[in-house]
Design an enzyme around this catalytic site. Structure first.
Site, PDB file in Angstrom:
ATOM      1  N   HIS A 152     -27.687 -54.954 -30.887  1.00  0.00           N
ATOM      2  CA  HIS A 152     -28.490 -54.001 -31.719  1.00  0.00           C
ATOM      3  C   HIS A 152     -28.081 -53.479 -33.008  1.00  0.00           C
ATOM      4  O   HIS A 152     -27.962 -52.194 -33.281  1.00  0.00           O
ATOM      5  CB  HIS A 152     -29.394 -52.825 -31.060  1.00  0.00           C
ATOM      6  CG  HIS A 152     -30.909 -52.828 -31.623  1.00  0.00           C
ATOM      7  ND1 HIS A 152     -32.024 -52.424 -31.095  1.00  0.00           N
ATOM      8  CD2 HIS A 152     -31.145 -52.995 -32.948  1.00  0.00           C
ATOM      9  CE1 HIS A 152     -32.770 -52.245 -31.703  1.00  0.00           C
ATOM     10  NE2 HIS A 152     -32.472 -52.425 -32.908  1.00  0.00           N
ATOM     11  N   ILE A 153     -27.496 -54.174 -33.810  1.00  0.00           N
ATOM     12  CA  ILE A 153     -26.714 -53.898 -35.081  1.00  0.00           C
ATOM     13  C   ILE A 153     -27.317 -54.258 -36.373  1.00  0.00           C
ATOM     14  O   ILE A 153     -26.580 -54.574 -37.471  1.00  0.00           O
ATOM     15  CB  ILE A 153     -25.269 -54.194 -34.908  1.00  0.00           C
ATOM     16  CG1 ILE A 153     -24.929 -55.515 -34.626  1.00  0.00           C
ATOM     17  CG2 ILE A 153     -24.546 -53.127 -33.828  1.00  0.00           C
ATOM     18  CD1 ILE A 153     -23.599 -56.179 -34.800  1.00  0.00           C
ATOM     19  N   GLU A 197     -31.979 -51.860 -23.307  1.00  0.00           N
ATOM     20  CA  GLU A 197     -30.738 -51.755 -24.233  1.00  0.00           C
ATOM     21  C   GLU A 197     -30.144 -50.529 -23.658  1.00  0.00           C
ATOM     22  O   GLU A 197     -30.596 -49.580 -23.438  1.00  0.00           O
ATOM     23  CB  GLU A 197     -31.270 -51.562 -25.584  1.00  0.00           C
ATOM     24  CG  GLU A 197     -31.638 -53.207 -26.018  1.00  0.00           C
ATOM     25  CD  GLU A 197     -32.113 -52.889 -27.540  1.00  0.00           C
ATOM     26  OE1 GLU A 197     -31.657 -51.902 -28.175  1.00  0.00           O
ATOM     27  OE2 GLU A 197     -32.484 -54.083 -28.227  1.00  0.00           O
ATOM     28  N   THR A 203     -33.624 -60.640 -34.054  1.00  0.00           N
ATOM     29  CA  THR A 203     -33.204 -59.463 -34.624  1.00  0.00           C
ATOM     30  C   THR A 203     -34.523 -58.347 -34.656  1.00  0.00           C
ATOM     31  O   THR A 203     -34.178 -57.378 -35.266  1.00  0.00           O
ATOM     32  CB  THR A 203     -32.423 -59.478 -35.930  1.00  0.00           C
ATOM     33  OG1 THR A 203     -33.605 -59.975 -37.027  1.00  0.00           O
ATOM     34  CG2 THR A 203     -31.238 -60.155 -35.965  1.00  0.00           C
ATOM     35  N   ALA A 204     -35.460 -58.809 -34.206  1.00  0.00           N
ATOM     36  CA  ALA A 204     -36.711 -57.835 -34.005  1.00  0.00           C
ATOM     37  C   ALA A 204     -36.867 -56.870 -32.905  1.00  0.00           C
ATOM     38  O   ALA A 204     -36.156 -55.694 -32.895  1.00  0.00           O
ATOM     39  CB  ALA A 204     -37.908 -58.634 -33.881  1.00  0.00           C
ATOM     40  N   ARG A 205     -37.455 -57.104 -31.919  1.00  0.00           N
ATOM     41  CA  ARG A 205     -37.509 -56.486 -30.748  1.00  0.00           C
ATOM     42  C   ARG A 205     -37.117 -57.049 -29.338  1.00  0.00           C
ATOM     43  O   ARG A 205     -37.948 -58.278 -29.187  1.00  0.00           O
ATOM     44  CB  ARG A 205     -38.598 -55.431 -30.537  1.00  0.00           C
ATOM     45  CG  ARG A 205     -38.665 -54.161 -31.835  1.00  0.00           C
ATOM     46  CD  ARG A 205     -37.757 -53.077 -31.201  1.00  0.00           C
ATOM     47  NE  ARG A 205     -37.548 -52.069 -32.133  1.00  0.00           N
ATOM     48  CZ  ARG A 205     -36.747 -51.805 -33.198  1.00  0.00           C
ATOM     49  NH1 ARG A 205     -36.015 -52.971 -33.610  1.00  0.00           N
ATOM     50  NH2 ARG A 205     -37.057 -50.737 -33.955  1.00  0.00           N
ATOM     51  N   GLY A 261     -42.815 -60.936 -43.442  1.00  0.00           N
ATOM     52  CA  GLY A 261     -42.791 -59.717 -44.108  1.00  0.00           C
ATOM     53  C   GLY A 261     -41.460 -59.560 -44.927  1.00  0.00           C
ATOM     54  O   GLY A 261     -40.842 -60.724 -45.205  1.00  0.00           O
ATOM     55  N   ARG A 262     -40.931 -58.391 -44.981  1.00  0.00           N
ATOM     56  CA  ARG A 262     -39.897 -58.352 -46.026  1.00  0.00           C
ATOM     57  C   ARG A 262     -38.620 -58.845 -45.407  1.00  0.00           C
ATOM     58  O   ARG A 262     -38.073 -59.505 -46.229  1.00  0.00           O
ATOM     59  CB  ARG A 262     -39.484 -56.473 -46.120  1.00  0.00           C
ATOM     60  CG  ARG A 262     -40.758 -55.829 -46.543  1.00  0.00           C
ATOM     61  CD  ARG A 262     -40.011 -54.188 -46.402  1.00  0.00           C
ATOM     62  NE  ARG A 262     -40.850 -53.278 -47.139  1.00  0.00           N
ATOM     63  CZ  ARG A 262     -42.035 -52.725 -46.408  1.00  0.00           C
ATOM     64  NH1 ARG A 262     -42.374 -53.258 -45.180  1.00  0.00           N
ATOM     65  NH2 ARG A 262     -42.826 -51.894 -46.835  1.00  0.00           N
ATOM     66  N   ILE A 263     -38.504 -58.590 -44.087  1.00  0.00           N
ATOM     67  CA  ILE A 263     -37.118 -59.213 -43.700  1.00  0.00           C
ATOM     68  C   ILE A 263     -37.024 -60.609 -43.389  1.00  0.00           C
ATOM     69  O   ILE A 263     -36.193 -61.448 -43.732  1.00  0.00           O
ATOM     70  CB  ILE A 263     -36.897 -58.419 -41.982  1.00  0.00           C
ATOM     71  CG1 ILE A 263     -36.482 -57.199 -42.134  1.00  0.00           C
ATOM     72  CG2 ILE A 263     -35.471 -59.262 -41.384  1.00  0.00           C
ATOM     73  CD1 ILE A 263     -36.185 -56.254 -40.991  1.00  0.00           C
TER      74      ILE A 263
HETATM   75  C1  DGY Z   1     -34.936 -50.803 -36.866  1.00  0.00           C
HETATM   76  O1  DGY Z   1     -34.966 -49.806 -37.840  1.00  0.00           O
HETATM   77  O2  DGY Z   1     -36.109 -50.923 -36.349  1.00  0.00           O
HETATM   78  C2  DGY Z   1     -33.867 -51.600 -36.790  1.00  0.00           C
HETATM   79  O3  DGY Z   1     -33.987 -52.059 -35.310  1.00  0.00           O
HETATM   80  C3  DGY Z   1     -32.437 -50.641 -36.614  1.00  0.00           C
HETATM   81  O4  DGY Z   1     -31.573 -51.519 -36.445  1.00  0.00           O
END
Ligand code: DGY
Length: 338
Positions: free
Chosen positions: A291-292, A272, A241-243, A160-162
């Site tokens: 989570h940054i 978290e 960096t997702a969940r 997707g976008r990221i």
């Molecule tokens: C989101 O917006 O879902 C990100 O995890 C926030 O950092």
């Protein structure tokens, strides 16, 4: 200020960067001047008479909260992810759910790349060594060898976008792009990212780095587990960096401890903040951040701008910038957008 908009009650669950107060000043605003999360019972009490809430990841908007908020028309989250909201229940109750994609794409892709580089080239390990005054030899040919990036295969799970923004960065580092996505990209888009589609299993088997960019859903919960990790190369790295709950942390710990994969770099966790007794903390082939992904000043300002605009638009009967659940319109409460 119109009579009807000023009568609408809005809760902002904590202080957020961005022009939130200004954008929502036309409403009867309860803006919590507090940087701490609300407890569940505090949140439940506060939502009772609200028409709109602007919340974030730690605010669990479940059936109990939605049922307590009899007047609620919109839940606007200050995040792109919305797994903390029961969207199905909100939809049934005719409540709009909005989020903040786009504005955090670059910041999240940047952090993904910082993690990828960091784990590949052992940046945190090197930093700790210097800081702890354990650096002994001036230079040594076999000292702290990491992994090259150029020519290596980056497997992007979720294009997707990221995922696409990560691919762009990886091309600059001379990496080869593999991807897996629910829907395959058009040939033109594949060409523009020099990206090659792979099945999920094949992506795991071939990639030197696997980076996760999918949402957390019932289907993706523990998608990365002992079985799927076993398909990855012994020399490969996992980045997320997702969940957190997409990865079975117990299985990842075992795999890292037994060196079934080379390393992992994580910004998100099953729980978290990461509990102090998490076994992940005992490993040295891991890089962890709190989570940054979107934590860059300009980005966080824009997230506030979008979240406030989304909320205001719904209460004013206008189209929001980003709506998660179009179907909420079928369930009453709000008229179609003007
Ligand atoms: C989101 O917006 O879902 C990100 O995890 C926030 O950092």
């Amino acid at each position: 200020m119109t009579r009807s908009s000023s009568a609408k009650k809005v809760l902002v669950t904590r202080t957020f960067p961005g022009p939130i107060k200004e954008t929502l000043s036309q409403f009867d605003l309860n803006y919590r001047e507090n940087d701490e999360n609300l407890s569940y019972s505090e949140l439940k009490a506060l939502v009772k008479d609200k028409h709109g809430i602007l919340c974030s990841i730690p605010d669990r908007i479940d059936t109990g909260i939605l049922a307590a908020a009899k007047n609620l028309q919109v839940v606007s989250t200050y995040s792109v992810g919305y797994d903390h909201i029961n969207v199905e229940e909100a939809t049934k109750r005719g409540i709009a759910v909005t989020n903040t994609p786009d504005v955090l794409t670059d910041a999240t892709a940047d952090l993904t790349f910082a993690l990828l580089l960091g784990i590949a080239r052992r940046v945190a390990e090197g930093h700790n060594l210097v800081i702890q005054k354990r650096w002994k030899d001036a230079w040594s040919p076999k000292f702290m060898l990491g992994s090259d990036l150029a020519g290596k295969k980056l497997g992007i799970l979720g294009m997707g976008r990221i995922g696409k923004a990560v691919a762009k960065r990886a091309l600059g580092f001379g990496m080869k792009i593999l991807y897996h996505n629910r829907t395959r990209l058009s040939k033109k888009e594949e060409r523009s990212f020099s990206a090659n589609y792979r099945s999920f299993d094949q992506l795991l088997k071939e990639s030197d780095f696997v980076s996760i960019h999918i949402p957390l859903t019932e289907e993706t919960y523990h998608l990365i587990n002992a079985n799927t990790i076993a398909k990855m190369k012994k020399s490969s790295f996992l980045i997320s960096t997702a969940r957190g709950p997409i990865i079975d942390e117990g299985a990842l710990f075992e795999a890292l401890k037994k060196k079934r994969i080379a390393g992992a770099a994580l910004d998100v966790f099953e729980k978290e903040p990461l509990p102090a007794d998490s076994p992940l903390l005992s490993l040295n082939n891991i890089l962890l951040t709190p989570h940054i992904g979107s934590a860059a000043e300009g980005t966080r300002y824009k997230m506030g701008e979008v979240a406030a605009k989304n909320l205001a638009n719904i209460l004013l009967g206008k189209k929001p910038l980003h709506l998660v659940n179009r179907d909420y319109l079928k369930h009453g409460k709000s008229a179609k957008f003007s």
